[in-house]
Write an enzyme that holds these catalytic residues in place. Structure first.
Site, PDB file in Angstrom:
ATOM      1  N   HIS A  91       0.843  -1.209   0.000  1.00  0.00           N
ATOM      2  CA  HIS A  91       0.000   0.000   0.000  1.00  0.00           C
ATOM      3  C   HIS A  91       0.878   1.260   0.000  1.00  0.00           C
ATOM      4  O   HIS A  91       0.610   2.221  -0.724  1.00  0.00           O
ATOM      5  CB  HIS A  91      -0.864   0.071   1.268  1.00  0.00           C
ATOM      6  CG  HIS A  91      -1.928  -0.982   1.409  1.00  0.00           C
ATOM      7  ND1 HIS A  91      -2.013  -1.799   2.512  1.00  0.00           N
ATOM      8  CD2 HIS A  91      -2.969  -1.337   0.605  1.00  0.00           C
ATOM      9  CE1 HIS A  91      -3.054  -2.600   2.394  1.00  0.00           C
ATOM     10  NE2 HIS A  91      -3.655  -2.352   1.241  1.00  0.00           N
ATOM     11  N   SER A 137      -2.769  -7.711   3.062  1.00  0.00           N
ATOM     12  CA  SER A 137      -2.958  -7.575   4.505  1.00  0.00           C
ATOM     13  C   SER A 137      -3.238  -8.946   5.122  1.00  0.00           C
ATOM     14  O   SER A 137      -2.742  -9.250   6.218  1.00  0.00           O
ATOM     15  CB  SER A 137      -4.120  -6.629   4.806  1.00  0.00           C
ATOM     16  OG  SER A 137      -3.859  -5.360   4.274  1.00  0.00           O
ATOM     17  N   LYS A 172     -15.123  -8.660   4.458  1.00  0.00           N
ATOM     18  CA  LYS A 172     -13.938  -9.079   5.231  1.00  0.00           C
ATOM     19  C   LYS A 172     -14.191  -8.900   6.723  1.00  0.00           C
ATOM     20  O   LYS A 172     -14.898  -7.973   7.127  1.00  0.00           O
ATOM     21  CB  LYS A 172     -12.721  -8.232   4.843  1.00  0.00           C
ATOM     22  CG  LYS A 172     -12.248  -8.429   3.410  1.00  0.00           C
ATOM     23  CD  LYS A 172     -11.034  -7.558   3.092  1.00  0.00           C
ATOM     24  CE  LYS A 172     -10.581  -7.723   1.638  1.00  0.00           C
ATOM     25  NZ  LYS A 172      -9.551  -6.733   1.264  1.00  0.00           N
ATOM     26  N   ARG A 213      -2.310  -6.122  -8.356  1.00  0.00           N
ATOM     27  CA  ARG A 213      -1.205  -7.058  -8.125  1.00  0.00           C
ATOM     28  C   ARG A 213      -1.140  -8.130  -9.188  1.00  0.00           C
ATOM     29  O   ARG A 213      -0.101  -8.435  -9.728  1.00  0.00           O
ATOM     30  CB  ARG A 213      -1.347  -7.729  -6.758  1.00  0.00           C
ATOM     31  CG  ARG A 213      -0.962  -6.836  -5.617  1.00  0.00           C
ATOM     32  CD  ARG A 213      -1.515  -7.341  -4.337  1.00  0.00           C
ATOM     33  NE  ARG A 213      -2.967  -7.199  -4.332  1.00  0.00           N
ATOM     34  CZ  ARG A 213      -3.731  -7.414  -3.275  1.00  0.00           C
ATOM     35  NH1 ARG A 213      -3.207  -7.809  -2.145  1.00  0.00           N
ATOM     36  NH2 ARG A 213      -5.031  -7.241  -3.346  1.00  0.00           N
TER      37      ARG A 213
END
Ligand code: ADP
Length: 160
Positions: free
Chosen positions: A16, A127, A40, A89
């Site tokens: 990030h 994360s 999440k 990504r």
């Protein structure tokens, strides 16, 4: 021009941070919008996440961290910008990111989502991966800044 970098940042990682630093070269200011991702389960509260990001960018006047709730296009309106930045990504990010960008555009036609391709060094980094490694006691030294490492360690130790 101002850009919004929205995400859950639970916690912020070096991936990030790389996107944020590169965004600063392209835009006058970056507003990091910390929010819940309904799909999440979060480890850190929104306030904890904001605080740790504030610490990472202390002294950087063109980087502002804000918590927001609700739809991203409304947050963009509040912030008076129509620019959003997201990181990509791998192909696996693409489908979700494209869907979100299109959904946002359908809600507000002048919103533009910019994608920055992940730095090679961090293209595997998320994360959730950091949390998993930290949970099992592996080294996260090169994955997150020191303050985040300490907070993760404390969370998993049950120490404040
Ligand atoms: P969200 O829950 O909104 O997906 P995340 O904090 O997981 O929030 O991610 C925010 C944005 O940062 C997303 O666009 C994601 O693809 C991007 N991102 C996350 N990790 C990396 C990384 N290692 N390199 C580049 N971009 C990343």
């Amino acid at each position: 021009m101002k850009v919004i970098y929205p995400g859950s940042f639970d916690p912020i990682t070096n991936g990030h941070i790389d996107i944020i630093n590169r965004s600063c070269l392209l835009f006058d200011s970056v507003v990091i919008g910390v929010s819940k991702n309904k799909s999440k389960n979060h480890l850190f509260t929104l306030e904890e996440r904001k605080e740790m990001i504030d610490e990472v960018f202390r002294g950087r006047k063109n980087i502002i961290v804000k918590i927001f709730d609700g739809l991203l296009y409304k947050f963009c309106e509040e912030e008076n910008t129509n620019c959003i930045i997201r990181g990509l990504r791998a192909i696996s990010d693409y489908e979700y990111e494209l869907q979100m960008a299109m959904a946002n555009k359908s809600l507000k036609a002048d919103l533009e989502t910019f994608f920055l391709v992940s730095n090679n060094k961090y293209s595997f980094l998320s994360s959730s991966l950091v949390k998993e490694i930290a949970y099992y006691g592996g080294s996260i030294d090169n994955l997150v800044p020191d303050n985040v490492k300490k907070l993760l360690f404390n969370k998993y130790k049950g120490v404040e």
